[in-house]
Design a protein around this motif. Structure first.
Motif, PDB file in Angstrom:
ATOM      1  N   ARG A 226       0.744  -1.193   0.135  1.00  0.00           N
ATOM      2  CA  ARG A 226      -0.058  -0.065  -0.062  1.00  0.00           C
ATOM      3  C   ARG A 226       0.889   1.321  -0.014  1.00  0.00           C
ATOM      4  O   ARG A 226       0.578   2.378  -0.668  1.00  0.00           O
ATOM      5  CB  ARG A 226      -0.937  -0.117   1.202  1.00  0.00           C
ATOM      6  CG  ARG A 226      -1.911  -1.322   1.202  1.00  0.00           C
ATOM      7  CD  ARG A 226      -2.904  -0.872   2.205  1.00  0.00           C
ATOM      8  NE  ARG A 226      -3.926   0.378   1.783  1.00  0.00           N
ATOM      9  CZ  ARG A 226      -4.440   0.989   2.630  1.00  0.00           C
ATOM     10  NH1 ARG A 226      -4.673   0.412   3.927  1.00  0.00           N
ATOM     11  NH2 ARG A 226      -5.170   2.151   2.575  1.00  0.00           N
ATOM     12  N   HIS A 227       2.070   1.139   0.374  1.00  0.00           N
ATOM     13  CA  HIS A 227       3.056   2.191   0.679  1.00  0.00           C
ATOM     14  C   HIS A 227       4.438   1.772   0.102  1.00  0.00           C
ATOM     15  O   HIS A 227       5.110   1.294   0.751  1.00  0.00           O
ATOM     16  CB  HIS A 227       3.104   2.885   1.856  1.00  0.00           C
ATOM     17  CG  HIS A 227       1.909   3.412   2.615  1.00  0.00           C
ATOM     18  ND1 HIS A 227       1.623   4.760   2.555  1.00  0.00           N
ATOM     19  CD2 HIS A 227       0.716   2.922   2.843  1.00  0.00           C
ATOM     20  CE1 HIS A 227       0.447   5.042   3.129  1.00  0.00           C
ATOM     21  NE2 HIS A 227      -0.022   3.913   3.201  1.00  0.00           N
ATOM     22  N   LEU A 228       4.513   1.591  -1.460  1.00  0.00           N
ATOM     23  CA  LEU A 228       5.634   1.002  -1.876  1.00  0.00           C
ATOM     24  C   LEU A 228       6.690   2.087  -2.358  1.00  0.00           C
ATOM     25  O   LEU A 228       6.512   3.104  -2.850  1.00  0.00           O
ATOM     26  CB  LEU A 228       5.135   0.337  -3.162  1.00  0.00           C
ATOM     27  CG  LEU A 228       6.248  -0.459  -3.875  1.00  0.00           C
ATOM     28  CD1 LEU A 228       6.578  -1.758  -3.453  1.00  0.00           C
ATOM     29  CD2 LEU A 228       5.809  -0.776  -5.495  1.00  0.00           C
ATOM     30  N   LEU A 229       7.884   2.003  -1.696  1.00  0.00           N
ATOM     31  CA  LEU A 229       8.725   2.882  -2.125  1.00  0.00           C
ATOM     32  C   LEU A 229       9.733   1.964  -3.050  1.00  0.00           C
ATOM     33  O   LEU A 229      10.079   0.979  -2.770  1.00  0.00           O
ATOM     34  CB  LEU A 229       9.767   3.233  -0.720  1.00  0.00           C
ATOM     35  CG  LEU A 229      11.067   3.860  -0.930  1.00  0.00           C
ATOM     36  CD1 LEU A 229      10.757   5.077  -1.544  1.00  0.00           C
ATOM     37  CD2 LEU A 229      11.896   3.876   0.400  1.00  0.00           C
ATOM     38  N   CYS A 230      10.099   2.466  -4.076  1.00  0.00           N
ATOM     39  CA  CYS A 230      11.130   2.004  -4.952  1.00  0.00           C
ATOM     40  C   CYS A 230      12.376   2.788  -5.249  1.00  0.00           C
ATOM     41  O   CYS A 230      12.221   3.976  -5.547  1.00  0.00           O
ATOM     42  CB  CYS A 230      10.271   1.966  -6.360  1.00  0.00           C
ATOM     43  SG  CYS A 230      11.566   1.107  -7.668  1.00  0.00           S
ATOM     44  N   VAL A 231      13.614   2.283  -5.127  1.00  0.00           N
ATOM     45  CA  VAL A 231      14.798   2.983  -5.488  1.00  0.00           C
ATOM     46  C   VAL A 231      15.680   2.254  -6.407  1.00  0.00           C
ATOM     47  O   VAL A 231      15.643   0.761  -6.112  1.00  0.00           O
ATOM     48  CB  VAL A 231      15.566   3.097  -3.891  1.00  0.00           C
ATOM     49  CG1 VAL A 231      17.078   3.772  -4.346  1.00  0.00           C
ATOM     50  CG2 VAL A 231      14.640   4.086  -3.050  1.00  0.00           C
ATOM     51  N   ALA A 232      16.261   2.678  -7.278  1.00  0.00           N
ATOM     52  CA  ALA A 232      16.965   2.043  -8.222  1.00  0.00           C
ATOM     53  C   ALA A 232      18.109   2.980  -9.067  1.00  0.00           C
ATOM     54  O   ALA A 232      18.021   3.961  -9.049  1.00  0.00           O
ATOM     55  CB  ALA A 232      15.836   1.472  -9.745  1.00  0.00           C
ATOM     56  N   THR A 233      18.970   2.346  -9.420  1.00  0.00           N
ATOM     57  CA  THR A 233      20.075   2.996 -10.114  1.00  0.00           C
ATOM     58  C   THR A 233      19.992   2.072 -11.644  1.00  0.00           C
ATOM     59  O   THR A 233      20.179   0.859 -11.596  1.00  0.00           O
ATOM     60  CB  THR A 233      21.297   2.898  -9.410  1.00  0.00           C
ATOM     61  OG1 THR A 233      22.212   3.360 -10.622  1.00  0.00           O
ATOM     62  CG2 THR A 233      21.877   1.492  -8.974  1.00  0.00           C
ATOM     63  N   GLY A 234      19.876   2.870 -12.726  1.00  0.00           N
ATOM     64  CA  GLY A 234      20.006   2.228 -13.743  1.00  0.00           C
ATOM     65  C   GLY A 234      21.396   2.404 -14.413  1.00  0.00           C
ATOM     66  O   GLY A 234      22.561   1.770 -13.774  1.00  0.00           O
ATOM     67  N   HIS A 235      21.501   2.913 -15.503  1.00  0.00           N
ATOM     68  CA  HIS A 235      22.914   3.395 -16.157  1.00  0.00           C
ATOM     69  C   HIS A 235      23.827   4.243 -15.344  1.00  0.00           C
ATOM     70  O   HIS A 235      24.984   4.357 -15.137  1.00  0.00           O
ATOM     71  CB  HIS A 235      22.700   3.547 -17.554  1.00  0.00           C
ATOM     72  CG  HIS A 235      22.136   2.205 -18.272  1.00  0.00           C
ATOM     73  ND1 HIS A 235      22.881   1.559 -19.196  1.00  0.00           N
ATOM     74  CD2 HIS A 235      20.879   1.775 -18.078  1.00  0.00           C
ATOM     75  CE1 HIS A 235      21.875   0.545 -19.726  1.00  0.00           C
ATOM     76  NE2 HIS A 235      20.827   0.779 -18.912  1.00  0.00           N
ATOM     77  N   ARG A 236      23.121   5.236 -14.989  1.00  0.00           N
ATOM     78  CA  ARG A 236      23.783   6.708 -14.090  1.00  0.00           C
ATOM     79  C   ARG A 236      22.728   6.915 -13.481  1.00  0.00           C
ATOM     80  O   ARG A 236      21.403   7.122 -13.322  1.00  0.00           O
ATOM     81  CB  ARG A 236      24.153   7.712 -15.158  1.00  0.00           C
ATOM     82  CG  ARG A 236      25.372   7.243 -16.298  1.00  0.00           C
ATOM     83  CD  ARG A 236      26.702   6.993 -15.539  1.00  0.00           C
ATOM     84  NE  ARG A 236      27.251   8.176 -14.817  1.00  0.00           N
ATOM     85  CZ  ARG A 236      27.684   9.345 -15.583  1.00  0.00           C
ATOM     86  NH1 ARG A 236      27.926   9.047 -16.987  1.00  0.00           N
ATOM     87  NH2 ARG A 236      28.073  10.272 -14.912  1.00  0.00           N
ATOM     88  N   GLY A 237      23.376   7.510 -12.180  1.00  0.00           N
ATOM     89  CA  GLY A 237      22.358   8.161 -11.193  1.00  0.00           C
ATOM     90  C   GLY A 237      21.573   7.169 -10.470  1.00  0.00           C
ATOM     91  O   GLY A 237      21.457   6.246 -10.601  1.00  0.00           O
ATOM     92  N   VAL A 238      20.682   7.731  -9.512  1.00  0.00           N
ATOM     93  CA  VAL A 238      19.830   7.048  -8.564  1.00  0.00           C
ATOM     94  C   VAL A 238      18.516   7.632  -8.487  1.00  0.00           C
ATOM     95  O   VAL A 238      18.193   9.090  -8.337  1.00  0.00           O
ATOM     96  CB  VAL A 238      20.394   6.960  -7.272  1.00  0.00           C
ATOM     97  CG1 VAL A 238      19.232   6.440  -6.007  1.00  0.00           C
ATOM     98  CG2 VAL A 238      21.882   6.243  -7.097  1.00  0.00           C
ATOM     99  N   GLY A 239      17.378   6.984  -8.714  1.00  0.00           N
ATOM    100  CA  GLY A 239      15.956   7.397  -8.733  1.00  0.00           C
ATOM    101  C   GLY A 239      15.192   6.868  -7.650  1.00  0.00           C
ATOM    102  O   GLY A 239      15.665   5.716  -7.057  1.00  0.00           O
ATOM    103  N   GLY A 240      14.209   7.360  -7.134  1.00  0.00           N
ATOM    104  CA  GLY A 240      13.063   6.936  -6.394  1.00  0.00           C
ATOM    105  C   GLY A 240      11.577   7.211  -6.758  1.00  0.00           C
ATOM    106  O   GLY A 240      11.547   8.065  -7.663  1.00  0.00           O
TER     107      GLY A 240
END
Ligand SMILES: [Zn+2]
Length: 414
Positions: A226-240
């Motif tokens: 219900r409160h899903l946090l996603c953090v990821a790094t693809g090719h460059r940088g970090v997103g959320g």
């Protein structure tokens, strides 16, 4: 005289009321089948809270639109104790949407059906030039080739970009990893290329990690959170990204959850945002390669080089192990801060962060627990993303949304 003064509905009125209810239920029903939550007509009936007759009519209408298939012979689901029911699934030969993703090393186009199913995909490697129209033209052309080759009907298009996308204009605000001018009108350019290629339906664009989170929530590791946090790094940088009760939390203008610029190492390396020690430069593939003393080569993406290095050498190379631990610690620090602010019920990690989790889940959980409020956040499950190409699948979700909202109107318009 009885107290029942309500006028009796005529037969005609009853039929119209059922059709109206049925029509209103088409979108919710399609979403239930699309996300795998209604595998049978019996489950659909319960989930919609309608009569069996209405659920049957709704399923039949979606089948007539070519969107789902209703198994003509009811059978008990494997392991089910319940009554036999008609199985429901998305139509394999149904319409698709064009999904496109641009990243630091090139692009990928795909045709995606309902259910998040990638029907066909084509990668493209090219230097992403300063003019976004060039790479967006290439990726749309690759998608148009896939449509010609498969002969499938296309009902819309979605684009994932490695930048925050400001709403309502659809501007790529900080596309530093692809060298586009800040504020490039990516949605407008993408929509123009889609139209020029003769592809029907509306066109959308959003940030790649936001879209990954949406896809994982509907089809992957985020299901049911219900409160899903996603953090990821693809090719460059970090997103959320944050998905709240099934909806992407984008903030007032599309810019929420820019987690890449959380400080996780005050004495760390300078960041392109003007600060230093941000998650963006302390926990991405380049940071891992640098910390391990490796010079990245040009032939593979940074993400693949970083993943390969950990998988091949973590067990026996102390420099790789130390670099991996350093990145886990910085990521954990960032996650702890986010947990304190957002109080999620699940965290999912993508790209290199998924590899860090797979490599040493106990260390990551321990850092998050140690650094978060009363240590309670150690109890928040941290899971790896599970979908291949989740940003692409998320871009497809954008394009499918009008169909999910109102199938009849959306399909009549293309
Ligand atoms: Zn920064």
């Amino acid at each position: 005289m009885s107290g029942n003064a309500a006028p009796r509905a005529t037969g005609e009125g009853n039929t119209r009321a059922r059709l109206d209810r049925g029509r209103g239920a088409l979108g919710p029903a399609l979403e239930l089948v699309h996300t795998g939550r209604a595998p049978t007509r019996a489950v659909l009936t319960t989930a919609l809270g309608v009569t069996r007759a209405t659920a049957g009519a709704v399923a039949a209408e979606l089948e007539a639109l070519g969107l789902i298939r209703v198994d003509a012979h009811p059978g008990a689901a494997a392991g089910s104790q319940g009554r036999p029911s008609h199985r429901l699934e998305v139509a394999e030969d149904g319409p698709v949407v064009l999904a496109a993703q641009v990243h630091a090393d090139g692009y990928r186009a795909a045709l995606v059906g309902l259910g998040g199913r990638i029907v066909a995909t084509a990668p493209g490697c090219e230097t992403v030039e300063a003019d976004p129209a060039k790479v967006l033209g290439s990726v749309v052309e690759a998608g148009a080739d896939l449509l010609r080759a498969t002969g499938l009907r296309c009902v819309g298009a979605g684009l994932a970009v490695p930048a925050a996308v400001a709403e309502p204009e659809g501007l790529a605000l900080n596309p530093m990893h692809v060298d586009w001018p800040a504020g490039s009108p990516v949605r407008e350019i993408f929509a123009e290329r889609v139209r020029a290629a003769g592809i029907e339906g509306p066109a959308f664009a959003a940030n790649d990690v936001n879209l990954a989170a949406l896809a994982e929530h509907r089809h992957g590791a985020g299901r049911g959170a219900r409160h899903l946090l996603c953090v990821a790094t693809g090719h460059r940088g970090v997103g959320g990204a944050l998905v709240l009760d099934g909806r992407l939390h984008t903030g007032s203008s599309g810019l929420a959850l820019e987690v890449g610029h959380l400080t996780v190492n005050p004495e760390g390396r300078p960041c392109h945002c003007g600060s230093r020690g941000c998650l963006d430069v302390e926990a991405d593939p380049l940071a891992l390669l640098t910390a391990a003393g490796r010079d990245p080569g040009p032939e593979l993406s940074l993400l693949q080089q970083a993943n390969d290095l950990i998988r091949a050498h973590h067990a026996e190379d102390p420099a790789v192990r130390a670099a991996t631990e350093a990145l886990i610690d910085r990521l954990g620090l960032g996650l702890a801060g986010l947990v304190n602010i957002l109080n999620p019920d699940r965290i999912i990690l993508g790209g290199l962060h998924r590899t860090l989790l797979d490599t040493d889940p106990d260390r990551l959980s321990a850092v998050v627990a140690d650094r978060s409020l009363w240590g309670r956040s150690g109890g928040v499950p941290i899971l790896p993303c599970t979908l291949d190409h989740n940003s692409l699948v998320g871009a497809a979700e954008l394009a499918w949304q009008p169909v999910l909202d109102d199938p009849l109107t959306a399909l009549a318009g293309v």
